[in-house]
Scaffold this active site. Structure first.
Site, PDB file in Angstrom:
ATOM      1  N   HIS A 215       0.849  -1.189   0.000  1.00 59.88           N
ATOM      2  CA  HIS A 215       0.000   0.000   0.000  1.00 59.88           C
ATOM      3  C   HIS A 215       0.883   1.236   0.000  1.00 59.88           C
ATOM      4  CE1 HIS A 215      -3.089   2.912   0.992  1.00 59.88           C
ATOM      5  NE2 HIS A 215      -3.999   1.961   0.790  1.00 59.88           N
ATOM      6  N   HIS A 216       0.457   2.243  -0.751  1.00 56.45           N
ATOM      7  CA  HIS A 216       1.251   3.451  -0.892  1.00 56.45           C
ATOM      8  C   HIS A 216       1.408   4.180   0.435  1.00 56.45           C
ATOM      9  CE1 HIS A 216       3.426   6.181  -3.308  1.00 56.45           C
ATOM     10  NE2 HIS A 216       2.813   5.895  -4.438  1.00 56.45           N
ATOM     11  N   ALA A 217       0.510   3.920   1.381  1.00 63.94           N
ATOM     12  CA  ALA A 217       0.633   4.567   2.686  1.00 63.94           C
ATOM     13  C   ALA A 217       1.792   3.971   3.488  1.00 63.94           C
ATOM     14  CB  ALA A 217      -0.664   4.423   3.482  1.00 63.94           C
TER      15      ALA A 217
ATOM     16  N   ASN B  92       6.309   9.164   1.647  1.00 55.96           N
ATOM     17  CA  ASN B  92       6.106   9.665   0.299  1.00 55.96           C
ATOM     18  C   ASN B  92       6.742  11.037   0.089  1.00 55.96           C
ATOM     19  OD1 ASN B  92       4.267   7.520  -0.831  1.00 55.96           O
ATOM     20  ND2 ASN B  92       3.295   8.047   1.110  1.00 55.96           N
TER      21      ASN B  92
ATOM     22  N   GLN C 142       0.217   2.470  -9.729  1.00 56.71           N
ATOM     23  CA  GLN C 142      -1.208   2.691  -9.515  1.00 56.71           C
ATOM     24  C   GLN C 142      -1.733   3.726 -10.497  1.00 56.71           C
ATOM     25  OE1 GLN C 142      -0.229   4.753  -5.632  1.00 56.71           O
ATOM     26  NE2 GLN C 142      -1.945   5.983  -6.295  1.00 56.71           N
TER      27      GLN C 142
END
Lengths: 504, 504
Positions: free
Chosen positions: A141-143, A311, A410
């Protein structure tokens, strides 16, 4: 028993952005050769070995705090009871086990949401790939990690010492991958801007966006891509939840030679390859817009402390010259536009970068709240093209050499295509991800990428029969790219063999 | 170009009920033997053959109308452009390709939501099953077909004539599977009751529910299970989105013989097997409640017109005697309770049945709106046990004999376990589906089912060494059940061989 770690604001924003149609995860697909002389059922034994390690490493033991709805004020819990069989999966390809079957499986796996009540990662060990090969698909997950950190996570598990290292979820990764105590960063302040954007959505429409350069204190310059200039395209539509994945490989030495001859960087050549491919692809569909497509190109920001992952990225906008027929002029336009974008990002103050980043990221991040925003507002850019540096040397994993490493990124509402590129040893690997419904014939776009590189080579490195450069073999337009994996369609692999090219 | 068909109210209610944690689909798992003398890559050729047929049959070409949000006033669109590669999938099991690997794959597939923007079905052809076998996993949204209709859909594709029939999505199924013009049924009126329930949620709490029998005009009778008597158990908790699937097989002749000897029906023996198994399973975990678990047992309602498919079912409640140690007394209790439930369903007026059905189904259907309701209110029953009649003769599919046919049903909030049973030829196939997080060691429950059947046999068909019944071999407690598939854990197959028993 469990510890709580607050999510960094930008990471939290990625959770906000998640909807059924737009799962916010990134992935990598690694292809390995079973070592010569390996015992029978090597992959099965590798699975059993890896499965023996419980999940002890951060952030693989991070789970969203279940006491909250998980959306408003999210925090990670550090768990000591992670259900490994959920996260580490053993799969197989059906007959004949080619790149097509691999691409179909990866397209499916990439279409499935991760369960938000568990740690946000999956690792799939895939056997049955033709040529005595296997693959590993890693989804995060990008988080949890940004693209660059994800890259390092995925390659860390490739032990160049050829030993039997513990799997990544049991390795001591050090502080770099911890999320502890790094909440007060630049992006923490940027989050406040996001909250203002939430209250002031109309400012994202074209009328206001046109004045944004002035607002952010950016000088007006022709080469600098303006916020309002991206055309509407078939790529900027409402997307569904299913994905197609396609891949392409290009020799790095060849890309570098083109860049040198053209007076640009490797990144310029990558953007030019994408621009040329998109021009071909959209022309064939009769959907090429008059104005140039605009790419958003992420760049890593300097990190303020060593221990920060997350990020930490911004982006610049670059024209792709899809409105220019001549490949040389197209390259020049891309080079000028990309240089202008990068230099202005450098000139901006830290706060202005934060504003600018969130303005670009805003529509994508906000689609979790307003699903139609990405399609109602005009696109700020047409697609994201991301170029990530990868491992420079050949890597091995439990004795198996990694042949290729494809990124699988994504997409978001109004952004039906993503192209991400990773360098590995002697090649660049292109990973194309698209909405299954919106982007027809993905495989044709992958093939067009190879053709666009051939065109660039023919333009900047024309065959010189009388005076061939030393150390470079005489080869005109002979293709050195191959497209693989699949888009759920028949394989359209380049029938011409891949020719190796010495580094020059 | 496209036609619209309104969803029947009960089918629409199943859409309302869908959340991330509670996908509302049912499935079947069929296991086949590759025919003797079949060509190499038989399964691959079967895949290629089936893939050649476009989707033309109802309801496989039904798609929710995209112009609506899909929730409030849903309608089906009949599509002529269904993306077959999304719905029909070819997969493989990794080494060693046993029941365990099959169970893990099916558990994963069953955990994945279907994309509501596409027709609500998937068919997975799975190769690589040990013993030269393959499997077909069929998944259907409950709004498309009810369990009984699904059964027929799945077996229709098994051509007893051994020919090469078109696949189910291209077969002419006739009006039986169309949803056209069948909106004004009993369940249409029942939907009005559901809407009243929405306005009167407090009536679902225990205090009011206790008086429901009187409210519905049911006579008070000791054998009749009261609405308020189900205990709280570990099965009645908040569930997550991941599933475990386990299976068990029992010889039908043996179940019938037990039923005859005990003076009950096959269904009574099935309920007694489940009651005995749950008593063992919960005792081992130290979680057996003092009061008996209550099962909700669906029964098919008479259909008012031939052309109606859909969810035409009601349920009765039955005690499972989990509070009774003696197997004979436990059986008697189950038999009395089940008879009382069935006869009262018959005595009720049509309108009362509709009220009663929705009262039982209500908490599950409403969880889409109020996710915690299923766990905050006391359970009206502890689990659903469904017994569906299946094909009586051995079936073949493209020459491949079907060995087994397992149902894979759905669970809901506050209902972490479902047991569904299908008869096929000479056996009963038990399909157990549970929440991956809430129900530990699913495989132990499947094994306990086999042990409970052994216990029933020992009780009602004791070995009579001196005067053995003619035609029945002398066998005491020798097991005739086998548990298979997997719960994501190590296989715990019964080590004792399956003994065949002549029908008597």
């Amino acid at each position: 028993m469990t510890q709580r770690i607050h999510l960094r604001p930008m990471d939290a924003a990625f959770l906000l952005a998640e909807t059924r149609s737009t799962p916010v995860h990134v992935a990598g697909l690694q292809v390995f050769k079973v070592p010569d002389g390996a015992p029978p059922h090597f992959v099965s034994k590798l699975y059993a070995y890896m499965r023996g390690f419980p999940v002890t490493a951060e952030p693989f033991n991070y789970q969203l705090d279940g006491r909250l709805t998980g959306k408003l004020l999210p925090a990670w819990e550090v768990r000591d009871d992670v259900d490994l069989d959920y996260h580490f999966r053993y799969s197989a390809l059906p007959h004949p086990g080619g790149e097509r079957e691999l691409g179909i499986l990866v397209s499916r796996l990439h279409s499935v949401h991760m369960d938000l009540t568990r740690p946000q990662w999956e690792i799939h060990l895939i056997e049955g790939l033709q040529g005595n090969r296997f693959a590993i698909y890693v989804k995060l997950h990008h988080a949890l990690v940004d693209g660059t950190a994800a890259m390092r996570l995925m390659t860390l598990s490739n032990d160049p010492e050829d030993g039997f290292a513990p799997p990544i979820w049991a390795a001591d990764l050090g502080e770099e991958f911890s999320h502890r105590g790094s909440g007060g960063s630049l992006l923490g302040r940027a989050y406040e801007v996001l909250q203002k954007e939430l209250a002031g959505l109309p400012s994202l429409t074209r009328g206001v966006a046109r004045s944004t350069k002035g607002l952010l204190g950016l000088p007006e310059r022709d080469d600098l891509t303006s916020i309002g200039e991206a055309p509407r395209t078939i790529l900027n539509v409402k997307i569904g939840g299913q994905r197609r994945v396609a891949t392409q490989i290009a020799d790095l030495a060849r890309i570098k030679a083109i860049g040198r001859a053209a007076g640009g960087t490797v990144n310029d050549v990558v953007l030019a390859a994408c621009g040329g491919a998109l021009r071909r692809y959209l022309s064939a569909l009769g959907k090429l817009p008059d104005r140039s497509l605009i790419a958003s190109v992420p760049v890593a920001l300097m990190r303020e402390e060593r221990g920060a992952s997350g990020n930490a990225v911004s982006s610049f906008l670059s024209r792709l010259g899809t409105d220019i027929a001549d490949p040389r002029q197209r390259f020049e336009e891309i080079k000028r536009s990309s240089e202008a974008g990068k230099s202005h990002l450098k000139e901006m103050t830290e706060a202005a970068v934060a504003n600018y980043t969130l303005m670009l990221a805003g529509p994508i991040l906000l689609t979790g709240l307003l699903p139609d925003l990405g399609t109602l507002a005009p696109p700020l850019f047409n697609l994201i093209i991301s170029n990530v540096p990868g491992p420079r040397t050949r890597l091995r994993f439990h004795g198996a050499e990694m042949e290729a490493f494809f990124p699988v990124s994504q997409i978001g509402q109004g952004q039906a295509l993503n192209i991400t590129v990773i360098s590995y040893a002697d090649h660049l690997a292109f990973g194309l991800v698209a909405c299954r419904d919106s982007v027809p014939s993905m495989q044709r776009l992958a093939v067009a990428l190879g053709e666009a590189i051939d065109e660039l080579e023919a333009t900047f490195l024309p065959p010189a029969p009388e005076k061939a450069a030393p150390g470079r073999r005489k080869q005109a337009r002979s293709p050195r790219s191959r497209s693989g994996a699949a888009a759920g369609k028949s394989p359209q692999r380049s029938k011409r063999a891949k020719a190796s090219r010495p580094r020059s």
